[in-house]
Scaffold this motif. Structure first.
Motif, short mmCIF file in Angstrom:
data_model
loop_
_atom_site.label_atom_id
_atom_site.label_comp_id
_atom_site.label_asym_id
_atom_site.label_seq_id
_atom_site.Cartn_x
_atom_site.Cartn_y
_atom_site.Cartn_z
N VAL A 1 46.40 93.22 20.00
CA VAL A 1 45.39 92.16 20.14
C VAL A 1 44.13 92.72 20.81
CG1 VAL A 1 44.84 90.02 21.36
CG2 VAL A 1 47.01 90.24 20.15
N ILE A 2 44.32 93.50 21.87
CA ILE A 2 43.18 94.10 22.57
C ILE A 2 42.42 95.04 21.64
CG2 ILE A 2 42.50 95.64 24.45
CD1 ILE A 2 44.86 94.46 26.05
N GLY A 3 43.16 95.87 20.89
CA GLY A 3 42.53 96.80 19.95
C GLY A 3 41.74 96.06 18.88
N PHE A 4 42.34 95.00 18.34
CA PHE A 4 41.64 94.21 17.31
C PHE A 4 40.38 93.58 17.89
CE2 PHE A 4 40.73 90.25 15.12
CZ PHE A 4 40.73 90.66 13.79
N GLY A 5 40.49 93.05 19.09
CA GLY A 5 39.33 92.44 19.73
C GLY A 5 38.21 93.45 19.96
N ALA A 6 38.58 94.66 20.34
CA ALA A 6 37.59 95.71 20.57
C ALA A 6 36.85 96.05 19.27
CB ALA A 6 38.26 96.95 21.15
N ILE A 7 37.60 96.16 18.18
CA ILE A 7 36.97 96.47 16.89
C ILE A 7 36.05 95.33 16.46
CG2 ILE A 7 37.42 96.76 14.41
CD1 ILE A 7 39.89 98.35 15.16
N ALA A 8 36.52 94.09 16.64
CA ALA A 8 35.70 92.93 16.28
C ALA A 8 34.39 92.91 17.06
CB ALA A 8 36.48 91.64 16.52
N LEU A 9 34.45 93.22 18.34
CA LEU A 9 33.24 93.26 19.16
C LEU A 9 32.30 94.37 18.70
CD1 LEU A 9 34.71 92.67 22.74
CD2 LEU A 9 33.27 91.09 21.41
N MET A 10 32.85 95.55 18.37
CA MET A 10 32.01 96.65 17.92
C MET A 10 31.37 96.36 16.58
SD MET A 10 33.89 100.16 19.15
CE MET A 10 35.55 99.76 18.58
N ILE A 11 32.09 95.63 15.72
CA ILE A 11 31.49 95.23 14.44
C ILE A 11 30.33 94.28 14.69
CG2 ILE A 11 31.88 93.86 12.35
CD1 ILE A 11 34.72 95.01 12.28
N GLY A 12 30.53 93.34 15.60
CA GLY A 12 29.47 92.39 15.93
C GLY A 12 28.23 93.06 16.50
N ASP A 13 28.44 94.12 17.29
CA ASP A 13 27.31 94.84 17.90
C ASP A 13 26.83 96.00 17.03
OD1 ASP A 13 27.48 93.17 20.08
OD2 ASP A 13 28.77 94.51 21.23
N ASN A 14 27.42 96.15 15.85
CA ASN A 14 27.09 97.25 14.94
C ASN A 14 27.32 98.62 15.60
OD1 ASN A 14 26.30 97.96 12.30
ND2 ASN A 14 24.22 98.45 12.97
N ALA A 15 28.31 98.65 16.51
CA ALA A 15 28.59 99.89 17.24
C ALA A 15 29.61 100.76 16.55
CB ALA A 15 29.05 99.55 18.66
N ILE A 16 30.16 100.26 15.45
CA ILE A 16 31.21 101.01 14.76
C ILE A 16 30.72 101.55 13.42
CG2 ILE A 16 32.30 99.18 13.39
CD1 ILE A 16 35.01 100.18 14.57
N ALA A 17 29.43 101.38 13.16
CA ALA A 17 28.87 101.77 11.86
C ALA A 17 29.02 103.27 11.60
CB ALA A 17 27.40 101.37 11.79
N GLU A 18 28.79 104.09 12.62
CA GLU A 18 28.89 105.54 12.43
C GLU A 18 30.33 105.95 12.12
OE1 GLU A 18 27.88 109.24 11.69
OE2 GLU A 18 26.46 107.61 12.06
N PHE A 19 31.29 105.33 12.79
CA PHE A 19 32.70 105.58 12.50
C PHE A 19 33.02 105.23 11.05
CE2 PHE A 19 36.87 103.56 11.99
CZ PHE A 19 37.72 104.62 12.31
N ASP A 20 32.55 104.08 10.61
CA ASP A 20 32.80 103.65 9.23
C ASP A 20 32.18 104.62 8.24
OD1 ASP A 20 34.34 101.39 9.68
OD2 ASP A 20 32.62 100.06 9.85
N ARG A 21 30.95 105.04 8.50
CA ARG A 21 30.27 105.95 7.58
C ARG A 21 30.99 107.30 7.51
NH1 ARG A 21 25.38 103.57 9.55
NH2 ARG A 21 25.30 105.09 11.24
N SER A 22 31.39 107.82 8.66
CA SER A 22 32.02 109.15 8.69
C SER A 22 33.36 109.16 7.98
CB SER A 22 32.18 109.61 10.14
OG SER A 22 30.94 109.71 10.80
#
Length: 212
Positions: free
Chosen positions: A18-39
Motif C-alpha cells: 500500500v505504501i509503495g503504491f501510494g508513493a508511485i501515485a504521488l510521483m505520477i501526480g507530481d510528474n516525478a516518475i517520468a524519467e523512470f518511465d522513459r528509461s
C-alpha cells in the motif's frame, strides 16, 4: 511457522505494498516518475523485433479476457473436484474478482491517460494501474498460495513459483513493450494486487484460526 507469524507477515506485506503504491501515485501526480518511465520503456521497447512482438502479443492476450476466465475456471475446478477445498475456492474467487473491481475503481480515481508513443496494439480506458498486471499478479499469486501446500516436494514448489513469477513478469512487460502502459502503471498494478492479495490471505487465515 505459527499462524500468528503468518498473519503478521501477510499484514506487513499488505502494508508495504500500500505504501509503495501510494508513493508511485504521488510521483505520477507530481510528474516525478517520468524519467523512470522513459528509461525503462526505452530499454524494453528497444528490444523490438517481429518474433518478440508476437511473443509479447501472446502474453498480453492471455493476460486478460477469456483466457484469464478459462485459466481461473481450470484452477477452480482443480481446487473443488480434485482437492475438495471449498474454503480455498472462495478465497480464490474473492481475490480474482476483487482485483478486477479494485482495478476499475483505481483507474477512475487516477484517470491517467495511456502513452501515445510507440503504440503497437490498441487499448482503451485509463492507464494507471495496469489491469493486466493486477489480474496476472492476483491470479497466479493466489493460485501459488493455494497450491503450494499440496505440492509434496521442494522441487515442485520451486517450479510452481518460477512459473507464476514468469507469467506475472511477462504479462506485465508485454504491456510496456506494446506501448499501452507506462512502467509505473505495471509496477503500480503489481503493488495494488500485492496489497489486495496479502490482505485477502490475512482475512482468510484469521477466519481459519477462528474456525479451528
Amino acid at each position: 511457522m505459527s499462524l500468528k507469524i503468518q498473519l503478521s507477515r501477510a499484514f506487513v506485506i499488505s502494508l508495504i505494498c500500500v505504501i509503495g503504491f501510494g508513493a508511485i501515485a504521488l510521483m505520477i501526480g507530481d510528474n516525478a516518475i517520468a524519467e523512470f518511465d522513459r528509461s525503462v520503456a526505452a530499454f524494453i521497447q528497444g528490444l523490438e523485433s517481429p518474433p518478440l512482438t508476437q511473443v509479447m502479443i501472446f502474453f498480453t492476450n492471455i493476460g486478460a479476457g477469456w483466457p484469464v476466465v478459462a485459466i481461473a475456471i481450470a484452477i477452480m475446478a482443480f481446487l473443488y473436484i480434485v482437492l475438495r477445498h471449498r474454503k480455498e475456492l472462495l478465497l480464490f474467487v474473492a481475490v480474482v474478482a476483487g482485483s478486477t473491481l479494485l482495478n476499475e475503481i483505481l483507474k477512475h480515481v487516477f484517470q491517467r491517460a495511456r502513452p501515445v508513443v510507440h503504440r503497437i496494439v490498441e487499448a482503451n480506458g485509463f492507464s494507471f494501474p495496469s489491469g493486466h498486471s493486477m489480474a496476472a499478479f492476483s491470479l497466479y499469486g493466489v493460485a501459488s498460495f493455494l497450491l503450494w501446500r499440496h505440492i509434496p516436494t521442494a522441487f515442485g514448489r520451486v517450479i510452481l513459483i518460477l512459473i507464476s513469477v514468469a507469467m506475472i513478469a511477462l504479462i506485465g512487460i508485454s504491456r510496456i513493450y506494446l506501448g499501452v502502459h507506462y512502467p509505473s502503471d505495471v509496477l503500480g498494478g503489481f503493488l495494488a494486487s500485492g496489497a489486495w492479495l496479502a490482505a485477502a490471505i490475512w482475512f482468510y487465515q484469521r477466519y481459519q484460526e477462528k474456525s479451528s
